[in-house]
Design an enzyme around this catalytic site. Structure first.
Site, short mmCIF file in Angstrom:
data_model
loop_
_atom_site.label_atom_id
_atom_site.label_comp_id
_atom_site.label_asym_id
_atom_site.label_seq_id
_atom_site.Cartn_x
_atom_site.Cartn_y
_atom_site.Cartn_z
N CYS A 147 0.85 -1.17 0.00
CA CYS A 147 0.00 0.00 0.00
C CYS A 147 0.89 1.23 0.00
CB CYS A 147 -0.84 0.06 1.29
SG CYS A 147 -2.01 -1.28 1.45
N CYS A 197 12.78 -3.44 4.56
CA CYS A 197 12.54 -4.39 3.47
C CYS A 197 13.45 -4.10 2.29
CB CYS A 197 11.07 -4.31 3.03
SG CYS A 197 10.72 -5.36 1.60
N SER A 208 11.06 -3.33 -14.66
CA SER A 208 11.68 -3.78 -13.41
C SER A 208 13.19 -4.01 -13.50
CB SER A 208 10.99 -5.05 -12.91
OG SER A 208 10.93 -6.02 -13.93
N ASP A 238 16.67 -8.89 -15.07
CA ASP A 238 15.46 -8.51 -14.36
C ASP A 238 15.80 -8.44 -12.87
OD1 ASP A 238 12.89 -7.76 -13.88
OD2 ASP A 238 11.95 -9.63 -14.51
N CYS A 271 16.07 -6.48 6.04
CA CYS A 271 15.53 -7.83 6.16
C CYS A 271 15.81 -8.61 4.88
CB CYS A 271 14.01 -7.74 6.39
SG CYS A 271 13.19 -9.34 6.43
N CYS A 305 13.32 -13.39 2.96
CA CYS A 305 12.80 -14.15 1.82
C CYS A 305 13.91 -14.91 1.09
CB CYS A 305 12.00 -13.26 0.88
SG CYS A 305 12.88 -11.83 0.26
#
Lengths: 450, 450, 450, 450
Positions: A9, A245, A293, A355, A442, A445
């Site tokens: 968001c 992030c 991207s 990418d 972080c 992932c």
């Protein structure tokens, strides 16, 4: 990352030093944050003493432009663009959420994910709370209302102390704005000021469009209070580990923005450079990005390798997918409509295709197929993010482990599977080198470590 | 009553004995109740175990027709059409309101007005309740959730005991339907059954359109529980005075309906007859109604007086007012578009113009003006309701006392003001004669007595 | 060229070897031509023996997607996207134009400008022709109908012989397709074929999206007839001077296309190279393009000069101008919304800003202003088109001579006017070097010579 | 006649004595003619010397209200509402049709049917005319343009002389209005004037809504020219038989209108009276109309018979059929939604059900079914039109002979088929008695005689 990790968001808030068109300022700020959420948009502001909300599903332009060219007797407001992560996409989940309770009139918009929301919702239900949506936002408002603290700010801080997860919030309580960043600092948030206004926004592109030159990042665990023109900033929690992030820098944020004090474009270019540096192969005739991207990293990669850079794919600016219904989803068709190949750039070349990342792996194979149709001699895929192996702990809408293709295929097998000659990912080490305070980010992932 | 008293709402609920198209049944029932509310429409039903709502602003047809021709795995649902009395017309006020709380999933729709809603809202706020709308409906749901009673039904009854005012409710709690009528019985509510379904609706026209022949009125203070095909009816309050709204019979209900056990058309005709009987004057050549509100009474008046009845105004079936914005409201133009005079019926006649009532008095003067333009020799206005002098105690959207023209003008002065030759209202006594249980009706708007 | 020369139109036609979804093929072809016209879109095709048209104002996706997922018993059709040059933007001007006349059913779509249209219209009016639009398309259809030749093809050729100007046409006569390029060859047109279909389109991007690999340019003065699977190509006029529009290569065509046998991307890059070569100054630290129009030339310029290339502006993919009404057109706001600056790339740099051309000069000054706000030390503007001094002879929607800023300012004065440190345009000579047959191109807008 | 004979169209034209809002006047006039065509609406007018059209599919209110509250520098215009009889319902067939030709700018709207249109279209095609629609309107315009007469009016009259069939036209030639009635006078047309304006309209309800009190019927074969404030009326053909459509009086026209010099409401009531007079049976307890088509005749029937009149069906004012797609057309459902029965009026009664006519007979059977469900003891159907046995010669959209139920069933057999106890039609003789000049009317659909 065309098979994309969904962003959460974008949030914003504004205080105008002279009463005027608060909705207009919120409109422009949200327009600059549109890439952070295209599902819905909304604003809440004080007009002639009343709290008013305009919101709806769709893009900022279609939802809010009816309110832009009117004058409102108004100096404060907040705004939100949403891509749903918690809560479904229903209309009752469109933010900001505006309520009245024993603490007065409150509107709240948030970017993030409350990891203990189910627990809190259950506790609140026991105390009699009714839930009209399944968004985390409603949970926060209930906490504030149920707090025994008498004044709003104390109740707000108490509520915050119960939240786990990652979130940035903008809140309107009567005519006072609060904005805060969770203690992990997972999502970016900025505050800026010029002669006309004080502005809060997820990224600095909002500052740019509204000509606010003097801005700074809201710190992890910091809450900002804007009461009239008086700004108070304080930490509401101290000594908490910071986990910004890294994917904001890799993919989410707009290239024209600064987030976490890093300029996005240059940081991505640096990722491309370091990716090139650790890539011992020298197999390319040309470097082409997956637009948009991969553009910045591809430029860095090409410069580092001394290879020519060019656009092997031309991106369509016309969405044009309305006829592709969920029932007849045709991923290949969608990719072919969006990215048209430039044959003479590709033909007979050893192509390095850059990418940012591979998530499910269901787009890259189509791009490889198109490159081959155009006569590419070799195809070497290079990614400016490491292999993604873990679903986001803080709530980005990633697939589960089985859905993450890097859990099923080693890079060389993945290359074979998608039809490429090689695939290489940047190393965690090189990625950490791209920022000066790597331990504040972080990488869960990639590593599974928080 | 073209300058109209706004009706409240219409409610319905359905149980299908074989799973099937609940939304379709609700659609037809609401279509037959459309005259009770044109601002918004909505339904909530259980589909494959989940509670789902579809609602929006606008007419039943435009809001709900997308869901009519689909099959849903569904057997229960409730529905609502709204004209706002409490709460503004915002989207967050569209009913049914669907929530989750410690009593489970609940959807509620109501027709009426809780006179102690502000008091209750305040009490609930103290206990931490947050309010997303300003509708009474949300108050009832909070009461249920905050009740200490463990099971839903006990909590529901406890909540009802706290409500003052007039209301009919339909509630879906998980897959059980509850429907009830407040102790005053102010608004009509019916339950019917045929081989396919059990149906709840504000008026019997819903029964008619869905071919439910066997029906009866829900009694004041009675609650109906429909759990599967088992129907339990019980009084939740006894020995309470009954005050059914006489205006349902005068104006609100559809002519094809029965409400409060009275057929609407015949009752209105009787009002016309008794109005004629007590009218000693014999001044008319022809009786013409204000369509559609005055038609039935005009027929009764004409029969009693032995005068010819005819349509002196032809009503347009095409709304056609979209260009009349609130800013340029042109009442006369709106009336002229809706009611076209039939000149040769009016010309050179002594016209008895029959309508149901006069509220603000700002339409009847336009009709008189048009009749005069068409050559009426005399104009005698006759109303099947007494003079309205008090705002509705139970929340119908009437003007305050100053806005009610009968507080400012005696009938003969009002006649002069609007340009007519005479005006007569039915007496309270004659109105009471039109029903067999007159003391069970409310005449407060005429008498100020509850 | 953000202050832009409007392109004309795009045309397409398709023959399917197996009957099927002609509208779907036309949809995709037009989608790839969307950049050539966003005002309206339309298709005409034969379905079950009947000629049918679907057309409307708006983008291809919104106008045509309702017809994409249906099956049509159909094998031939034509399509069009339009930016109006002749005729107003009214609905009656949306193409293709479908008529019935003594030559049968005809549909026609065209890209171009008939310079003697007014004369022809006048002649036709004398013969009784009625005009429902003011588009050139209608003139051509009248010529065909009024021709004394009995068969369609002879009448068509006769009509063509009367037309002056530049035009490519696609025509459906009953179930036969005709496509042609005017003798000047001003606009590009391609024909291709694969195992499924024969395809005609303005640019080869349509071939790419529909996987038609085998294609060639329709020659100036050539007409193509597609009757079933039989393709006949013939010149309808010989020995005519060829004047292909050089602006297709500079700006109009999509980078992924080939037009006039030149790959667009590489040709633009070459323009950038030669622009750099003849630029003796060595004043830049970084080369940044105006996206998207200056990207390819900027890459060429940077490579030739050995300067770094980067994106100093990030383009928004969200249109977002619906609130800017014609009455309150705010060019600066529109530019700021579309192009967000990347501050840290610009700051303290001597920026070489590359675009394709300057027409009115009312956008470049805003870009200069933004670059300065971001701290650019110097700004040097380089254009891959020469100075534009003459309105297009063949009908591109350019301003008149007074509106072309290069008629009022020498480059060095223009630099001063817009706030830049220098402005240089490519020379005609270098531009001619970018193509191998320079005398087949039109440079009239630069030279005034046809 | 709920299974209805489709009306053709409505036309209007206005001249304002002071320049002003011509579109607004046309809007109101067309609104009063809305019942004559709901498929499309359009206006053409002169604004600042230019001829401009606004038109679209849908109701007057939705198509034209955007233009009502603006000021236009304008004094003349024409308008049209359409139900298609010739031509399909496509957008290219929406009237007025505006063209430019050798006679100048012309806009034309028409109500009617040119019976030799195919012949004329063929002749015109030979001369080179191209047809963009299949409407008769386009044929008339081609005739005017192809006429050898130099001036418009001569060409117009010459064109008229070639037309066969029934038609009323309004034409705008530059800034002059022409309006005319075909020699048969098949369709009504009125001209009126007040201090502000001169108004042309199909029915006088337009006069009423615009307060034009002084009006008269345009005579069969008469053409009216309005050039500024100068009105010239002349017969363009003499001594032609007159055949006014009796169905305008029976059904088409609005009850508030006068057509052919007859007040509609009273004439219909007289039909009811004479129907009652010749009906020797005395079988009813109550007379109820099919709303709205049977109301006036039912009142006449009841008065003549001395029977009570009441509304046994309540008509819904909310269209509500959007979910009934052509594929799932459910006639019974549609009837049940539109007409809700009033049970206590019907129950145990011998009902005389009055409507205007029976065409296909597929609605009356549903009404009979509903009456029986409500407990009607007997049902006697009475029609104010004779049996319809012939398709309309002049183009009303009637079924062919096989589709007309009166060709297959005698009244007593039809009664049996639809479930009624008796059916009676008015006689031709009584129908002729309702007008004072019966030989000027067309009864072809009843008699087959022109």
């Amino acid at each position: 990352m065309s098979d994309k990790l969904k962003d959460h968001c974008g949030v914003t808030a504004v205080y105008l030093k002279q009463k005027g068109d608060v909705p207009k300022s919120l409109f422009f700020s949200l327009f600059a944050l549109q890439h952070r959420g295209q599902e819905s948009a909304g604003i809440t502001f004080i007009e002639s003493g009343n709290m008013t909300s305009y919101k709806g599903k769709g893009l900022v332009d279609s939802v809010l432009s009816p309110y832009v060219n009117k004058f409102f007797d108004s100096s404060v407001g907040i705004g939100h663009v949403r891509y749903s992560t918690s809560g479904d996409g229903g209309l009752h989940n469109v933010q900001p959420l505006q309520i009245n309770c024993n603490k007065g009139n409150i509107a709240l918009a948030h970017n993030g994910n409350i990891t203990n929301a189910d627990f809190l919702r259950n506790e609140l239900r026991k105390e009699g709370a009714i839930f009209q949506s399944n968004s985390d936002t409603e949970v926060i408002l209930h906490l504030i209302s149920h707090s025994k603290k008498q004044d709003f700010y104390s109740a707000f801080l108490e509520s915050l102390s119960k939240l786990e997860g990652a979130f940035t919030l903008v809140v309107l309580h009567e005519d006072v704005i609060y904005a805060l960043c969770d203690p992990y600092g997972f999502r970016p948030l900025y505050i800026g000021e010029n002669s006309d206004k004080i502005l809060i926004a997820s990224e600095t592109s909002s500052m740019s469009i509204l000509k606010v030159d003097d801005y700074s990042a809201v710190k992890p665990g910091e809450v900002v209070k804007i009461d009239g023109s008086i700004v108070v900033r304080e930490k509401y929690i101290e000594n908490h580990p910071v986990r910004q992030c890294i994917f904001e820098l890799i993919y989410f944020a707009k290239p024209s923005s600064e987030v976490f004090n890093y300029p996005v474009t240059s940081t991505r270019k640096k990722m491309g450079r370091l990716l090139a540096k650790e890539d011992s192969d020298d197999l390319g005739d040309i470097v082409i990005p997956v637009p948009d991207s991969g553009i910045n990293a591809a430029l860095g990669y090409a410069e580092e390798k001394g290879l020519p850079f060019d656009f092997g794919f031309s991106r369509s600016h016309y969405a044009g997918r309305s006829f592709i219904t969920p029932e007849n989803e045709d991923r290949e068709l969608a990719v072919r409509m969006k990215l048209l190949p430039v044959k003479n750039i590709i033909e007979n070349k050893r192509v390095v295709l850059v990418d940012d990342s591979i998530v499910r792996g269901n787009t890259i194979n189509i791009l490889v197929k198109i490159l081959k149709e155009c006569g590419a001699k070799e195809i070497h895929i290079r990614l400016s993010a490491p292999e993604i192996k873990w679903p986001c702990y803080f709530g980005i809408d990633t697939p589960n482990k089985e859905g993450l293709v890097s859990n099923s295929f080693l890079p060389k097998d993945l290359a074979k599977k998608v039809g490429a000659d090689s695939i290489k990912f940047i190393s965690i080490e090189s990625l950490r080198e791209c920022v000066s305070n790597p331990s504040d980010f972080c990488y869960h992932c990639f590593t599974g470590v928080l």
